[in-house]
Design an enzyme around this catalytic site. Structure first.
Site, PDB file in Angstrom:
ATOM      1  N   LYS A 157     -11.089   2.057 -36.252  1.00 54.76           N
ATOM      2  CA  LYS A 157     -11.047   1.342 -37.524  1.00 54.76           C
ATOM      3  C   LYS A 157      -9.643   1.367 -38.128  1.00 54.76           C
ATOM      4  O   LYS A 157      -8.739   2.081 -37.685  1.00 54.76           O
ATOM      5  CB  LYS A 157     -12.093   1.907 -38.482  1.00 54.76           C
TER       6      LYS A 157
ATOM      7  N   ARG B 298     -20.903   6.101 -33.735  1.00 55.71           N
ATOM      8  CA  ARG B 298     -20.796   4.718 -33.245  1.00 55.71           C
ATOM      9  C   ARG B 298     -19.385   4.511 -32.693  1.00 55.71           C
ATOM     10  O   ARG B 298     -18.411   4.513 -33.455  1.00 55.71           O
ATOM     11  CB  ARG B 298     -21.089   3.744 -34.390  1.00 55.71           C
TER      12      ARG B 298
END
Length: 307
Positions: free
Chosen positions: A237, A271
């Protein structure tokens, strides 16, 4: 009963630690589930459309299972700002992937969607979980989950997917995330979803800047301490990129570090895009916590020991 506390880690007192997902049972008191990511979108955050073709998406999902994924998250609509995806188009994207993966594996499957029409068909096709990035704001989506045996992931975000929140502000991001998740869990239960089918996610980077995501990572135990299995979606991210000044394809090591921090803070689902690397990291953490035996014992175990 939860295992004893290991120094340096937080063991959340989970209300319902043992969960059944179809034929699979996961004890979140002793296992961290690895969720792989397969996005059948032309503008995917990480792979830029590499798994948009149907066979590419199915192959990626089954490859992830081979590499050690417990769970595959299948999505057909990005969260990032942009035009809305019609329910029919999103269904056309995710349904055949779910059907083919389910036919080939008993892996846990989640559908990354916030549309009730998509969720209903995904569950009928074999999805065990609905991963809702809107935090279950839609009563109709809650009704779909409540009428099934599926679990739901309730994620914190300030805005609807595909919309932007300029300069998101929090007085205390963790406290506000906790308050939101508590309220949405209560809402889910009031709408008929049993607590033993609820999972929560603080939503790293979703309407949050890097400092917000770092605060969530550092104080993850305050979120996992709510008593529901908690998901950490940190893989590649922007907050990882801004820390390291690296593009998406070079954030693996930073993502693993953030994931391990979250696990030690009580995360029980991670995840991740880079499945094999994440599987190794999780195995080491589980072994150190006393949940997993080493694959073998050889070093300094014989008559002639190595240095």
């Amino acid at each position: 009963m939860a295992p004893p506390l290991t120094p340096g880690s937080f063991m959340p007192a989970l209300k319902y630690p043992v969960r059944s997902f179809g034929s699979r049972t996961v004890d979140f008191n002793r296992h961290v589930a690895l969720m792989a990511i397969v996005n059948r979108t032309p503008d995917s955050f990480y792979d830029g459309g590499r798994t948009f073709a149907l066979q590419a998406a199915v192959d990626a999902a089954l490859s992830a299972v081979h590499d050690g994924a417990d769970w595959v998250d299948i999505g057909g609509a990005p969260f990032a700002p942009g035009p809305a995806i019609a329910a029919a188009e999103e269904t056309d994207r995710v349904l055949p992937v779910i059907q083919q993966v389910r036919a080939a594996s008993d892996v846990v499957i989640s559908a990354d969607t916030f549309l009730p029409e998509v969720a209903e068909q995904a569950i009928a096709a074999g999805a065990n979980v609905i991963n809702d990035t809107t935090g279950l704001r839609n009563r109709d989506l809650a009704a779909v989950v409540a009428a099934s045996d599926a679990h739901v992931v309730i994620t914190h975000s300030l805005a609807q997917p595909r919309t932007a929140v300029p300069r998101p502000h929090y007085d205390d991001v963790v406290a506000e995330v906790v308050d939101f998740l508590l309220r949405q869990v209560e809402r889910a239960v009031s709408l008929g979803i049993p607590e033993d089918r609820i999972i929560i996610d603080p939503g790293h980077d979703l309407n949050k800047n890097t400092l917000h995501s770092l605060e969530i990572t550092r104080r993850f135990s305050e979120i996992s301490g709510l008593g529901h299995p908690t998901l950490a979606a940190v893989s590649n991210k922007d907050f990882i990129g801004e820390i390291l000044d690296l593009p998406k394809q070079q954030r693996v090591e930073g993502s693993l570090a953030a994931a391990v921090m979250c696990i030690l803070g009580g995360a029980r689902i991670i995840r991740m895009h880079n499945v094999a690397a994440a599987r190794s990291a999780i195995n080491v953490v589980e072994a150190a916590l006393g949940w997993r035996e080493p694959a073998y014992l050889r070093h300094n175990m014989g008559e002639f020991n190595s240095p």
